[in-house]
Design a protein around this motif. Structure first.
Motif, PDB file in Angstrom:
ATOM      1  N   SER B 188      14.495   3.348   6.538  1.00 14.35           N
ATOM      2  CA  SER B 188      13.713   3.673   7.726  1.00 14.35           C
ATOM      3  C   SER B 188      12.342   4.177   7.331  1.00 14.35           C
ATOM      4  O   SER B 188      12.103   4.577   6.200  1.00 14.35           O
ATOM      5  CB  SER B 188      14.443   4.718   8.570  1.00 14.35           C
ATOM      6  N   GLU B 189      11.480   4.157   8.299  1.00 17.12           N
ATOM      7  CA  GLU B 189      10.120   4.643   8.121  1.00 17.12           C
ATOM      8  C   GLU B 189      10.176   6.137   8.397  1.00 17.12           C
ATOM      9  O   GLU B 189      10.653   6.549   9.456  1.00 17.12           O
ATOM     10  CB  GLU B 189       9.304   3.950   9.199  1.00 17.12           C
ATOM     11  N   ASN B 206      12.016   1.857  13.934  1.00 15.73           N
ATOM     12  CA  ASN B 206      12.057   0.527  14.511  1.00 15.73           C
ATOM     13  C   ASN B 206      11.086  -0.392  13.796  1.00 15.73           C
ATOM     14  O   ASN B 206      10.557  -1.329  14.372  1.00 15.73           O
ATOM     15  CB  ASN B 206      11.739   0.600  16.006  1.00 15.73           C
ATOM     16  N   PHE B 207      10.849  -0.081  12.526  1.00 12.65           N
ATOM     17  CA  PHE B 207       9.842  -0.826  11.775  1.00 12.65           C
ATOM     18  C   PHE B 207      10.111  -2.331  11.814  1.00 12.65           C
ATOM     19  O   PHE B 207       9.215  -3.131  12.030  1.00 12.65           O
ATOM     20  CB  PHE B 207       9.793  -0.343  10.322  1.00 12.65           C
ATOM     21  N   PHE B 208      11.349  -2.706  11.583  1.00 14.79           N
ATOM     22  CA  PHE B 208      11.680  -4.135  11.521  1.00 14.79           C
ATOM     23  C   PHE B 208      12.148  -4.689  12.865  1.00 14.79           C
ATOM     24  O   PHE B 208      12.544  -5.837  12.951  1.00 14.79           O
ATOM     25  CB  PHE B 208      12.760  -4.386  10.470  1.00 14.79           C
ATOM     26  N   GLY B 209      12.155  -3.829  13.870  1.00 15.75           N
ATOM     27  CA  GLY B 209      12.641  -4.280  15.160  1.00 15.75           C
ATOM     28  C   GLY B 209      14.161  -4.310  15.233  1.00 15.75           C
ATOM     29  O   GLY B 209      14.740  -4.706  16.231  1.00 15.75           O
ATOM     30  N   ARG B 210      14.794  -3.911  14.149  1.00 14.91           N
ATOM     31  CA  ARG B 210      16.261  -3.843  14.085  1.00 14.91           C
ATOM     32  C   ARG B 210      16.608  -2.953  12.889  1.00 14.91           C
ATOM     33  O   ARG B 210      15.744  -2.683  12.059  1.00 14.91           O
ATOM     34  CB  ARG B 210      16.876  -5.219  13.932  1.00 14.91           C
TER      35      ARG B 210
END
Lengths: 460, 460
Positions: B188-189, B206-210
């Motif tokens: 995670s970010e 939600n960095f990768f949208g998933r």
């Protein structure tokens, strides 16, 4: 019905492979034999009244093998079908290929419904293909990129072996942020009590007994290894949680990093240039390779101060840049590209940046207040590699870290490297994906990486 | 005072390298020349009245170069000191080395205060050295391990190139858990608003949208690439958030994984055996190498059913095992080790496990209710590699995934590989760190990895 048409029972399948062993198409093209069996995919098929031609590819070569088939055989085939075909290999009568396979026996391994198959001639734009990363290696362009990547990796291994570099595996999970940019990903153990969709919201993970991050650079660990092994290198994934959704940024990318006992910045630049040219020589058919290999001259090297002079003159005359140019500021992407594309028209090294622009670990030239570092800038890409001599004096390093407000305890191990048998040393990092994008003249980094990870994109 | 004794000003340092170029000790030992300059660390020093001897090592070779010095030169030297020494290279009069360097000129690059230096003769236990991972490559044992790793990596590259395998870079951050064991690390970010010490407690990233995880295996992605390139392999970091704090587990480890279009489990086992023997041949001086290279016979291969028969008979006779043995259960570590150490006294393949013990992607032999898979078990380590044919039939694969309660939408891309031009294919994964531990006869995996990551341990 279709999907079951040529499936085999367990027994058939077990004996199938033993009947005739497939040969890689690459081998057949390199040293033709009189008969052969190949397992491959149909890349295209032309059906005529009395004969059919199929272009077969098994991934071993970018060159297809032409198969000559009966119309009966061809009925089951279209783009994407996987087959095993046996026959005689004869000198081709047509143009474009030296040999062709006259097929006697054909087994369809897997059908491909062309109405549904997403790889169609009508839409093979890069943007569309990015949506189907699991299928796009089936396009010739993307498979070529992956084969080029392979050749570059292989040549890096052989070249650096010749230079006495040892390949090492530094850690991916770290407890420090080497570049200090704060754009690190955090690694944690998912809380068992929370459902998957809210992973990350549990209590802080204590798996490692301290916070864990994904490495942004292996440099600090390579320095520790170079302090024993002399010359080390790695090709490893690195990560940046950077919210820059540009064509030049990925959240996960591979970096070739090397570190060695050395005391000359010029020598380091020599090393980078020679490594890149050695790798290019392994893939001489890429768009940029001929120009690079034809030019025996050394790539230009200018100081940061000179680069600023050139940029200021350009700006004064032509107002070329939208960002300001002044001594003491970092070069922006447009400045870097101009230096390579317009000024040098070749890769160019810019060295000796002001020390305050650069991280704590770089060796300083006190008199000039510069860091002994370089960036390698190339057309269309900008920064491709960067390197420096490292501060090898304990006192100087400590002072710089204190000035930067760093936690010296957290870096006690790194300081130890200067405490016990320190040597002058330096190294560099080369963006491997950027190298491929540059050499293949690909506009977007996402199109040279099999499964790119970037902001809001980790499909598959 | 000491640390400043032989430091150089910027000017001196810049000219130092040009005075005489250092040669790697490996090169000097391979092809002696009459004079040479080396930059190296003192591994030990013997001071006599009229002469002194120092063992020099620069990491390029496990063999030290003996330097013959005057007592004056030797005053500044002790274990750990880094130096540049020039002189003539002469045939050695002593035993144990062919040549020695008679030093004319010596520069101390970095002192090493022996009172504080942690690498001492009195405590070099593996457990102690594990506490100083940044310094332990300076011991001969650990440097040898790192050089062996290098040679194994290099040989893997050349051998697999000969076999037409392409080296690829599958993603490290994934959205799926290939093995379904749930022991994945979450990526995670870090939340910008929370201080560093509570990283992980912010809102879900939600960095990768998933959700993003660290890969436990690159297999699924390798399958996608093999469906275009035919034969692919990678050597990549993989991760398990497994709370097993044993000598055989790491949270971060390197795996060599390969995937190819193939239809024979026996052929896959051949490939694994040949790959390992090829790698071993590159490091013939490791403890286990002579025995492995002397034996041309194929390693034994038995079915899981036969393995259970053997284990049950052993248990009935001698009560050897603390865990139960019965058909349908997984083999435990003690069972695996017994099969290799006692039964076979060699590496042994166990194949065709009951399908219900194995993941969804493995090809089933319906009649026998077994999976077409194998584990390679070796003495002292247990499982070193595992592989299987993959289910290449869309209908069968979907059925199995539904039975396992999997989310088919999340694997739609994986199912596509069977939908469009599916082929029989299979592959294997080989624990690279375990291979090194086995060949070097090292008891704990932590002692073959430069910076091991495991439960509550990510120092440096």
């Amino acid at each position: 019905m279709r999907s079951g048409l040529s499936r085999f029972c367990d027994h058939c399948r077990r004996t199938l492979g033993r009947r005739s062993k497939s040969t890689a198409i690459k081998r057949l093209l390199d040293s033709p034999q009189s008969s052969a069996t190949v397992t491959a995919w149909v890349r295209s098929v032309r059906k005529q009244k009395r004969v059919a031609f199929a272009e077969l590819n098994d991934g071993s070569s970018s060159t297809n093998l032409q198969a000559v088939l009966t119309p009966e055989h061809a009925v089951q085939l279209n783009t994407g079908t996987s087959i095993t075909a046996s026959g005689s290999l004869v000198r081709s009568q047509g143009t474009g290929q030296s040999v062709e396979l006259q097929v006697d026996d054909l087994i369809v391994l897997g059908h491909c419904d062309l109405d549904e198959y997403p790889i169609q001639k009508k839409d093979t734009s890069m943007a569309f293909l990015r949506k189907i990363p699991h299928l796009r290696p089936r396009t010739a362009t993307f498979a070529d990129v992956l084969r080029a990547r392979h050749r570059l990796v292989q040549r890096a291994h052989t070249f650096l072996e010749e230079q006495d570099y040892l390949h090492v595996h530094p850690p991916v999970i770290t407890s420090s942020d080497c570049e200090g940019a704060g754009q690190v990903f955090s690694v944690s153990e998912p809380s068992k009590s929370t459902p998957t969709d809210v992973i990350g919201s549990g209590p802080p993970s204590n798996f490692f007994g301290r916070p864990g991050f994904l490495s942004v650079s292996t440099q600090l660990h390579l320095e520790a290894l170079a302090a024993s092994l002399g010359r080390v290198w790695t090709l490893a994934p690195t990560f940046r949680a950077e919210r820059s959704d540009t064509s030049r940024h990925l959240a996960e990318f591979w970096m070739l990093e090397a570190e060695s006992v050395c005391d000359s910045l010029q020598g380091l630049m020599d090393d980078v240039e020679q490594l890149i040219l050695a790798m290019v020589s392994a893939v001489p058919d890429l768009p940029l390779s001929p120009a690079l290999l034809a030019k025996p001259a050394r790539w230009p090297r200018i100081t940061y101060a000179r680069a600023i002079e050139l940029l200021v003159a350009e700006q004064d005359q032509k107002q070329t840049f939208s960002t300001s140019v002044k001594f003491g500021s970092d070069l922006s992407s447009e400045h870097e590209k101009w230096l390579a594309e317009v000024h040098a028209r070749s890769p160019i090294f810019v060295h000796d940046y002001p020390a305050e622009l650069k991280p704590f670990y770089m060796k300083r030239l006190e008199a000039a207040q510069t860091a002994e570092c370089f960036d390698l800038l190339v057309p269309h890409i900008g920064e491709l590699a960067g390197g420096s001599l490292r501060e090898d004096d304990l006192g100087r390093l400590q002072l710089r870290m204190e000035q930067d407000g760093m936690n010296l305890d957290a870096y006690a191990w790194y300081l130890d490297l200067r405490r016990y048998g320190s040597t002058p040393h330096g190294g560099f990092g080369l963006g491997f994906d950027r190298l491929i994008a540059w050499l293949t003249d690909t506009a977007n980094l996402r199109d040279v990486v099999a499964f790119p990870r970037s902001l809001e994109a980790s499909r598959c």
